[in-house]
Design a protein around this motif. Sequence first.
Motif, PDB file in Angstrom:
ATOM      1  N   ILE A 157       1.605   5.082   1.137  1.00 21.82           N
ATOM      2  CA  ILE A 157       1.136   3.967   0.303  1.00 21.82           C
ATOM      3  C   ILE A 157       2.218   2.895   0.251  1.00 21.82           C
ATOM      4  O   ILE A 157       3.396   3.201   0.019  1.00 21.82           O
ATOM      5  CB  ILE A 157       0.820   4.418  -1.136  1.00 21.82           C
ATOM      6  N   ASP A 158       1.803   1.653   0.440  1.00 20.63           N
ATOM      7  CA  ASP A 158       2.698   0.519   0.247  1.00 20.63           C
ATOM      8  C   ASP A 158       2.460  -0.024  -1.157  1.00 20.63           C
ATOM      9  O   ASP A 158       1.476  -0.703  -1.416  1.00 20.63           O
ATOM     10  CB  ASP A 158       2.434  -0.562   1.292  1.00 20.63           C
ATOM     11  N   LEU A 159       3.385   0.284  -2.062  1.00 22.87           N
ATOM     12  CA  LEU A 159       3.286  -0.193  -3.445  1.00 22.87           C
ATOM     13  C   LEU A 159       4.047  -1.496  -3.667  1.00 22.87           C
ATOM     14  O   LEU A 159       3.998  -2.042  -4.769  1.00 22.87           O
ATOM     15  CB  LEU A 159       3.851   0.864  -4.405  1.00 22.87           C
ATOM     16  N   SER A 160       4.743  -1.969  -2.652  1.00 26.02           N
ATOM     17  CA  SER A 160       5.663  -3.087  -2.862  1.00 26.02           C
ATOM     18  C   SER A 160       5.027  -4.312  -3.510  1.00 26.02           C
ATOM     19  O   SER A 160       5.681  -4.974  -4.328  1.00 26.02           O
ATOM     20  CB  SER A 160       6.344  -3.470  -1.543  1.00 26.02           C
ATOM     21  N   SER A 190       9.338   7.134   1.413  1.00 31.31           N
ATOM     22  CA  SER A 190       8.956   5.728   1.500  1.00 31.31           C
ATOM     23  C   SER A 190       8.732   5.134   0.118  1.00 31.31           C
ATOM     24  O   SER A 190       9.179   4.016  -0.181  1.00 31.31           O
ATOM     25  CB  SER A 190       7.689   5.578   2.348  1.00 31.31           C
ATOM     26  N   LEU A 191       8.059   5.884  -0.752  1.00 37.05           N
ATOM     27  CA  LEU A 191       7.850   5.409  -2.123  1.00 37.05           C
ATOM     28  C   LEU A 191       9.182   5.247  -2.844  1.00 37.05           C
ATOM     29  O   LEU A 191       9.402   4.274  -3.576  1.00 37.05           O
ATOM     30  CB  LEU A 191       6.951   6.378  -2.885  1.00 37.05           C
ATOM     31  N   ARG A 192      10.074   6.191  -2.643  1.00 34.42           N
ATOM     32  CA  ARG A 192      11.386   6.097  -3.279  1.00 34.42           C
ATOM     33  C   ARG A 192      12.131   4.844  -2.815  1.00 34.42           C
ATOM     34  O   ARG A 192      12.747   4.134  -3.616  1.00 34.42           O
ATOM     35  CB  ARG A 192      12.233   7.334  -2.954  1.00 34.42           C
ATOM     36  N   GLU A 193      12.080   4.574  -1.515  1.00 33.49           N
ATOM     37  CA  GLU A 193      12.753   3.390  -0.969  1.00 33.49           C
ATOM     38  C   GLU A 193      12.165   2.108  -1.558  1.00 33.49           C
ATOM     39  O   GLU A 193      12.899   1.177  -1.904  1.00 33.49           O
ATOM     40  CB  GLU A 193      12.634   3.381   0.549  1.00 33.49           C
ATOM     41  N   GLN A 194      10.848   2.080  -1.708  1.00 35.42           N
ATOM     42  CA  GLN A 194      10.204   0.903  -2.302  1.00 35.42           C
ATOM     43  C   GLN A 194      10.659   0.709  -3.746  1.00 35.42           C
ATOM     44  O   GLN A 194      10.919  -0.412  -4.186  1.00 35.42           O
ATOM     45  CB  GLN A 194       8.690   1.064  -2.244  1.00 35.42           C
ATOM     46  N   CYS A 195      10.737   1.819  -4.480  1.00 37.42           N
ATOM     47  CA  CYS A 195      11.170   1.747  -5.877  1.00 37.42           C
ATOM     48  C   CYS A 195      12.624   1.297  -5.983  1.00 37.42           C
ATOM     49  O   CYS A 195      12.978   0.486  -6.844  1.00 37.42           O
ATOM     50  CB  CYS A 195      10.998   3.105  -6.553  1.00 37.42           C
TER      51      CYS A 195
END
Length: 242
Positions: A157-160, A190-195
Amino acid sequence: MAIWNPWHGCRKISAGCENCYVYRTDARYGGDAGKIRKNKDFSLPMRRGAGGHFKLMPGELTFCCMTSDFFLEDADAWRADLWAMIRQRDDVPFFIITKRIHRFYTSLPDDWEEGYENVTIGCTVENQERADYRLPLFLNAPIRHKVIICEPLLGAIDLSPYLTPEIEEVVAGGESGNTARECRFEWILSLREQCESAGVGFYFKQTGANFVKEHRRYQIPRKLQHAQARLANINIERKQIT
């Protein structure tokens, strides 16, 4: 931590509901999760023990509707009473997780304004399609404390676009149960990196039962799923909103 289940039962509405633990548990014991009913603990926040003290202690984090959905259609007639109890118990922090953010305004109390300070709402998004539908609604809703729940995480998921300053934390985890769909560690990372890039807290809650890491698949017992997630040591402290 406390759990307050004022009603029980739910209706499946999206991919994340396919292997719902409420349905699974009810079926195991001969129950029917599709039958919505009030619980005996409906008025738990206002109940007192023998000594006259509230059973829900001041400051005790309380998760609400963990065997249903707070915004479930079948509970519309009961929700105003819940809001009234939550308002009266402003000394208790309540955490509400929902897949029905599109129904947020139904039975909303007149004095809600920008939200009650003691209420955090977590919007569940299990895949990109649900993120793109639910999160714009979530971001526009007047809620003081907002958390995004990616559980069960069913894909990358792209949450950015949605990690605005008002989002306090993202919680991610895999699916439990014998028929659990896979959760891949690269999706979690990936989610962690976005956060991290957005300055948002991140909490890897559980691996799920069907966990894939570095091209290896692990069948992880329920009792170890939270512990294995902790061992990854990738959480980012949740920021404080002032």
